[in-house]
Design a protein around this motif. Structure first.
Motif, PDB file in Angstrom:
ATOM      1  N   MET A  90       0.843  -1.186   0.000  1.00 59.53           N
ATOM      2  CA  MET A  90       0.000   0.000   0.000  1.00 59.53           C
ATOM      3  C   MET A  90       0.887   1.249   0.000  1.00 59.53           C
ATOM      4  SD  MET A  90      -2.999  -1.328  -0.010  1.00 59.53           S
ATOM      5  CE  MET A  90      -3.937   0.191   0.164  1.00 59.53           C
ATOM      6  N   VAL A  91       0.532   2.227  -0.809  1.00 55.91           N
ATOM      7  CA  VAL A  91       1.260   3.500  -0.861  1.00 55.91           C
ATOM      8  C   VAL A  91       0.226   4.623  -0.835  1.00 55.91           C
ATOM      9  CG1 VAL A  91       2.917   4.918  -2.111  1.00 55.91           C
ATOM     10  CG2 VAL A  91       3.063   2.428  -2.269  1.00 55.91           C
ATOM     11  N   LEU A  92       0.208   5.392   0.261  1.00 57.60           N
ATOM     12  CA  LEU A  92      -0.759   6.469   0.416  1.00 57.60           C
ATOM     13  C   LEU A  92      -0.026   7.793   0.605  1.00 57.60           C
ATOM     14  CD1 LEU A  92      -3.330   4.804   2.860  1.00 57.60           C
ATOM     15  CD2 LEU A  92      -3.397   4.866   0.360  1.00 57.60           C
ATOM     16  N   PRO A  93      -0.497   8.853  -0.047  1.00 59.65           N
ATOM     17  CA  PRO A  93       0.181  10.142   0.075  1.00 59.65           C
ATOM     18  C   PRO A  93      -0.056  10.786   1.435  1.00 59.65           C
ATOM     19  CG  PRO A  93      -1.796  10.375  -1.247  1.00 59.65           C
ATOM     20  CD  PRO A  93      -1.653   8.914  -0.979  1.00 59.65           C
ATOM     21  N   VAL A  94       0.963  11.458   1.943  1.00 58.01           N
ATOM     22  CA  VAL A  94       0.885  12.224   3.180  1.00 58.01           C
ATOM     23  C   VAL A  94       0.846  13.701   2.804  1.00 58.01           C
ATOM     24  CG1 VAL A  94       2.091  12.830   5.323  1.00 58.01           C
ATOM     25  CG2 VAL A  94       2.130  10.461   4.492  1.00 58.01           C
ATOM     26  N   THR A  95      -0.147  14.426   3.287  1.00 50.68           N
ATOM     27  CA  THR A  95      -0.213  15.859   3.027  1.00 50.68           C
ATOM     28  C   THR A  95       0.457  16.617   4.171  1.00 50.68           C
ATOM     29  OG1 THR A  95      -2.419  15.980   4.025  1.00 50.68           O
ATOM     30  CG2 THR A  95      -2.310  15.677   1.651  1.00 50.68           C
ATOM     31  N   ILE A  96       0.890  17.837   3.890  1.00 47.60           N
ATOM     32  CA  ILE A  96       1.641  18.637   4.859  1.00 47.60           C
ATOM     33  C   ILE A  96       0.866  19.908   5.147  1.00 47.60           C
ATOM     34  CG2 ILE A  96       3.836  19.709   5.408  1.00 47.60           C
ATOM     35  CD1 ILE A  96       5.151  17.927   3.312  1.00 47.60           C
ATOM     36  N   GLU A  97       0.439  20.040   6.384  1.00 48.32           N
ATOM     37  CA  GLU A  97      -0.333  21.209   6.790  1.00 48.32           C
ATOM     38  C   GLU A  97       0.490  22.482   6.600  1.00 48.32           C
ATOM     39  OE1 GLU A  97      -2.657  22.852  10.799  1.00 48.32           O
ATOM     40  OE2 GLU A  97      -1.707  20.865  10.774  1.00 48.32           O
ATOM     41  N   GLY A  98      -0.130  23.471   5.986  1.00 43.91           N
ATOM     42  CA  GLY A  98       0.540  24.753   5.786  1.00 43.91           C
ATOM     43  C   GLY A  98       1.304  24.866   4.485  1.00 43.91           C
ATOM     44  N   LEU A  99       1.483  23.746   3.764  1.00 47.36           N
ATOM     45  CA  LEU A  99       2.189  23.776   2.484  1.00 47.36           C
ATOM     46  C   LEU A  99       1.234  23.389   1.361  1.00 47.36           C
ATOM     47  CD1 LEU A  99       5.640  22.117   3.320  1.00 47.36           C
ATOM     48  CD2 LEU A  99       4.924  24.508   3.561  1.00 47.36           C
ATOM     49  N   THR A 100       1.512  23.904   0.174  1.00 51.86           N
ATOM     50  CA  THR A 100       0.665  23.628  -0.984  1.00 51.86           C
ATOM     51  C   THR A 100       1.450  22.822  -2.014  1.00 51.86           C
ATOM     52  OG1 THR A 100      -0.550  25.696  -0.656  1.00 51.86           O
ATOM     53  CG2 THR A 100      -0.718  24.650  -2.832  1.00 51.86           C
ATOM     54  N   ALA A 101       0.898  21.676  -2.388  1.00 49.83           N
ATOM     55  CA  ALA A 101       1.535  20.844  -3.407  1.00 49.83           C
ATOM     56  C   ALA A 101       1.214  21.388  -4.792  1.00 49.83           C
ATOM     57  CB  ALA A 101       1.044  19.404  -3.283  1.00 49.83           C
ATOM     58  N   ASN A 102       2.107  21.097  -5.735  1.00 48.10           N
ATOM     59  CA  ASN A 102       1.827  21.517  -7.107  1.00 48.10           C
ATOM     60  C   ASN A 102       0.874  20.524  -7.772  1.00 48.10           C
ATOM     61  OD1 ASN A 102       3.355  19.295  -7.912  1.00 48.10           O
ATOM     62  ND2 ASN A 102       5.105  20.506  -8.615  1.00 48.10           N
ATOM     63  N   ALA A 103       0.613  20.716  -9.043  1.00 50.41           N
ATOM     64  CA  ALA A 103      -0.362  19.879  -9.752  1.00 50.41           C
ATOM     65  C   ALA A 103       0.069  18.421  -9.812  1.00 50.41           C
ATOM     66  CB  ALA A 103      -0.576  20.424 -11.162  1.00 50.41           C
ATOM     67  N   ASP A 104       1.357  18.152  -9.601  1.00 51.22           N
ATOM     68  CA  ASP A 104       1.868  16.778  -9.631  1.00 51.22           C
ATOM     69  C   ASP A 104       1.961  16.171  -8.229  1.00 51.22           C
ATOM     70  OD1 ASP A 104       2.381  16.630 -12.493  1.00 51.22           O
ATOM     71  OD2 ASP A 104       3.940  18.124 -12.113  1.00 51.22           O
ATOM     72  N   GLY A 105       1.420  16.864  -7.234  1.00 50.69           N
ATOM     73  CA  GLY A 105       1.428  16.335  -5.875  1.00 50.69           C
ATOM     74  C   GLY A 105       2.752  16.488  -5.166  1.00 50.69           C
ATOM     75  N   LEU A 106       3.630  17.369  -5.652  1.00 51.62           N
ATOM     76  CA  LEU A 106       4.950  17.557  -5.057  1.00 51.62           C
ATOM     77  C   LEU A 106       5.022  18.888  -4.303  1.00 51.62           C
ATOM     78  CD1 LEU A 106       7.205  16.513  -8.095  1.00 51.62           C
ATOM     79  CD2 LEU A 106       6.335  15.058  -6.247  1.00 51.62           C
ATOM     80  N   TYR A 107       5.763  18.868  -3.206  1.00 42.58           N
ATOM     81  CA  TYR A 107       6.016  20.084  -2.437  1.00 42.58           C
ATOM     82  C   TYR A 107       7.417  20.604  -2.770  1.00 42.58           C
ATOM     83  CZ  TYR A 107       2.048  18.542   0.392  1.00 42.58           C
ATOM     84  OH  TYR A 107       0.802  18.141   0.819  1.00 42.58           O
ATOM     85  N   ARG A 108       7.578  21.903  -2.796  1.00 40.34           N
ATOM     86  CA  ARG A 108       8.921  22.456  -2.974  1.00 40.34           C
ATOM     87  C   ARG A 108       9.792  22.031  -1.785  1.00 40.34           C
ATOM     88  NH1 ARG A 108       5.877  26.829  -4.977  1.00 40.34           N
ATOM     89  NH2 ARG A 108       6.483  27.469  -7.097  1.00 40.34           N
ATOM     90  N   LEU A 109      10.972  21.528  -2.077  1.00 37.49           N
ATOM     91  CA  LEU A 109      11.886  21.160  -1.002  1.00 37.49           C
ATOM     92  C   LEU A 109      12.208  22.372  -0.138  1.00 37.49           C
ATOM     93  CD1 LEU A 109      13.780  19.252   0.501  1.00 37.49           C
ATOM     94  CD2 LEU A 109      15.514  19.682  -1.267  1.00 37.49           C
ATOM     95  N   SER A 110      12.323  23.544  -0.754  1.00 41.15           N
ATOM     96  CA  SER A 110      12.631  24.749   0.016  1.00 41.15           C
ATOM     97  C   SER A 110      11.530  25.060   1.019  1.00 41.15           C
ATOM     98  CB  SER A 110      12.846  25.939  -0.928  1.00 41.15           C
ATOM     99  OG  SER A 110      11.690  26.174  -1.720  1.00 41.15           O
ATOM    100  N   ASP A 111      10.268  24.786   0.657  1.00 42.98           N
ATOM    101  CA  ASP A 111       9.155  25.022   1.584  1.00 42.98           C
ATOM    102  C   ASP A 111       9.201  24.046   2.749  1.00 42.98           C
ATOM    103  OD1 ASP A 111       8.260  27.070  -0.017  1.00 42.98           O
ATOM    104  OD2 ASP A 111       6.692  25.882  -1.000  1.00 42.98           O
ATOM    105  N   LEU A 112       9.449  22.757   2.449  1.00 41.57           N
ATOM    106  CA  LEU A 112       9.547  21.770   3.520  1.00 41.57           C
ATOM    107  C   LEU A 112      10.754  22.063   4.399  1.00 41.57           C
ATOM    108  CD1 LEU A 112       8.650  19.202   4.952  1.00 41.57           C
ATOM    109  CD2 LEU A 112       9.943  17.867   3.261  1.00 41.57           C
ATOM    110  N   ASP A 113      11.839  22.475   3.786  1.00 42.87           N
ATOM    111  CA  ASP A 113      13.034  22.815   4.561  1.00 42.87           C
ATOM    112  C   ASP A 113      12.742  23.962   5.527  1.00 42.87           C
ATOM    113  OD1 ASP A 113      16.131  22.482   4.767  1.00 42.87           O
ATOM    114  OD2 ASP A 113      15.811  24.644   4.558  1.00 42.87           O
TER     115      ASP A 113
END
Length: 461
Positions: free
Chosen positions: A377-400
């Protein structure tokens, strides 16, 4: 069974195994960081109280208390093989790759179950390499990096942690009271009324004497009757995995009932490890290490192996929204689950996807061979306060930045002398010791015979 697993897994797997050709044309996988929970183990102590609450014989565990079971080793090897197939498919590593320099690092807590999990995973992941598992202490000693303990404390901070515990789902008593139907079910399944414990301990689970200890240099701790319920729920679920049977001691249980039994343990873990105030302190070493790894241009794969408390506290600290699991007994961090950070680049900027990867309960019981066609099973984890792009990816700089903010929260905690106190409520410490009879019922005064007073047996004439 294989067809059932394909049906269970194939319709829900996202991210790792479902990247489109268009996605791969625009992004390149640069690194993977895995924060893993150990796989199936035996109960934490072979002489634990859980053995005394039933007249029945428990499963004959294949390992000493708290250690990785034989099934756990097989399952983790299979998970390693799946990850090998995936990273080879994505072009991150070559098949039968042998690490060069520091491109790959395995680092585990020194507990046997975590070290062995990392070792078995490495055997499946890099079968042509004799991977060294980094660990810092002798067998079964806790590495402080993986120990969810408070390293800073002051009285105001302790009150903040306790206040957040009280606010969580209406407070500890309300959350535990919601488990009462499941506790009653567990008593019936165990035949607790005819157990050795019924002779001089109790015939029921109770929870209204719960207290917490929040102190520097220690993990958050819970005392009281609910700790027994937590231990028994843990053993029941492990027996379900090992025995390949959804019944327990002759009682057929539904998947929903098993998830309810797991929820008894998740209430315990949630209160201790998932308030944000506590998690910022407890998860600091691992958040720091993961942040460092995601900014390490020379690393291709990093595997960290610890415990469910590590995944829970990291998530609570960073604002990760774990999905409610599918095809699992645990609701959020199943046995053997992995918090997977995928670092992708579009040639200009780095991005991160975060996923929860775990074996479905049918795969755990059936020891299913995993592959890209039969994935976990592979389920995506969302990150409160950050916005993913259309491909479901977060900017590394934002997570950092988010990780940096959490580390700054930790830095801001003043480390000062404290007044040692354990309580769920401010007035609890000054109350007299609670009294219970052997049935777990709370009493106003001692009754004739055996009483449980302050967690100890007292005989009144």
């Amino acid at each position: 069974m294989l067809a059932a697993i394909l049906t269970l897994s194939g319709t829900n797997v996202l991210a790792q195994t479902k990247r489109s050709d268009d996605f791969r044309a625009r992004y390149e996988l640069k690194e993977v960081v895995v924060m893993s929970r150990h796989n199936i183990r035996s109960p934490l102590s072979s002489g634990a109280a859980y053995q005394r609450v039933t007249p029945y014989e428990w499963f004959a565990w294949s390992s000493p208390g708290s250690q990785l079971s034989l099934r756990g080793g097989v399952l983790e090897t299979e998970m390693g093989q799946f990850f090998r197939k995936w990273v080879v498919e994505e072009g991150l590593l070559l098949d039968n790759y042998r690490p060069e320099g520091d491109e790959v690092l395995f680092y585990a807590n020194s507990r046997q179950r975590t070290f062995a999990t990392a070792k078995y995973f490495s055997a499946g992941f890099l079968p042509f390499a004799n991977v060294e598992i980094t660990h810092k202490y002798e067998e079964d000693k806790m590495d402080p990096v993986f120990t969810p303990q408070f390293t800073k404390m002051n009285d105001a901070y302790r009150e903040q942690v306790l206040a957040e515990m009280q606010a969580m789902h209406g407070g500890p008593e309300a959350w535990m009271a919601a488990q009462q139907p499941t506790l009653t079910l567990m008593e019936e399944v165990l035949d607790m009324a005819h157990s050795p414990a019924a002779q001089n301990d109790t015939t029921h689970f109770w929870y209204d004497d719960t207290q917490f200890k929040i102190e520097k240099g220690d993990e958050p701790k819970m005392s009281g009757g609910y700790t027994l319920a937590n231990s028994v729920a843990d053993a029941l679920v492990l027996q379900c995995y090992e025995s390949e049977d959804f019944s327990a001691f002759g009682h057929a249980l539904t998947m929903e009932q098993w998830r309810d039994i797991c929820a008894v343990k998740e209430v315990y873990d949630g209160l201790l490890f998932t308030t944000h105030a506590a998690a910022v302190n407890l998860a600091y070493p691992l958040v720091s290490r993961i942040r460092e790894e995601l900014n390490n241009s020379g690393r291709k794969f990093m595997f960290l192996c610890g415990h469910d408390s590590n995944l829970a506290s990291i998530g609570a600290a960073l604002g990760f929204q774990f999905p409610e699991t599918e095809n699992a007994l645990e609701l959020h961090t199943p046995i053997g689950s992995k918090l997977v950070f995928e670092k992708w680049s579009d040639g200009t900027e780095d991005y991160v996807a975060v996923n929860l990867v775990y074996q479905a309960v049918q795969q755990l019981q059936g020891r299913t061979l995993l592959s890209l066609d039969v994935p976990p099973m592979v389920l995506p984890v969302t990150i409160e306060g950050l916005t993913a792009n259309a491909d479901g990816l977060y900017r590394l700089s934002d997570l950092d930045t988010q990780m940096g903010n959490v580390m700054a929260e930790y830095d801001a905690i003043e480390d000062a002398p404290t007044t040692v106190r354990s309580a769920t409520q401010p007035e609890a410490a000054s109350q007299p010791a609670d009294i219970y009879n052997l049935q777990g019922q709370r009493l106003d005064t001692l009754q004739r015979g055996v009483n449980i007073v302050g967690g100890k047996k007292i005989v009144a004439n």
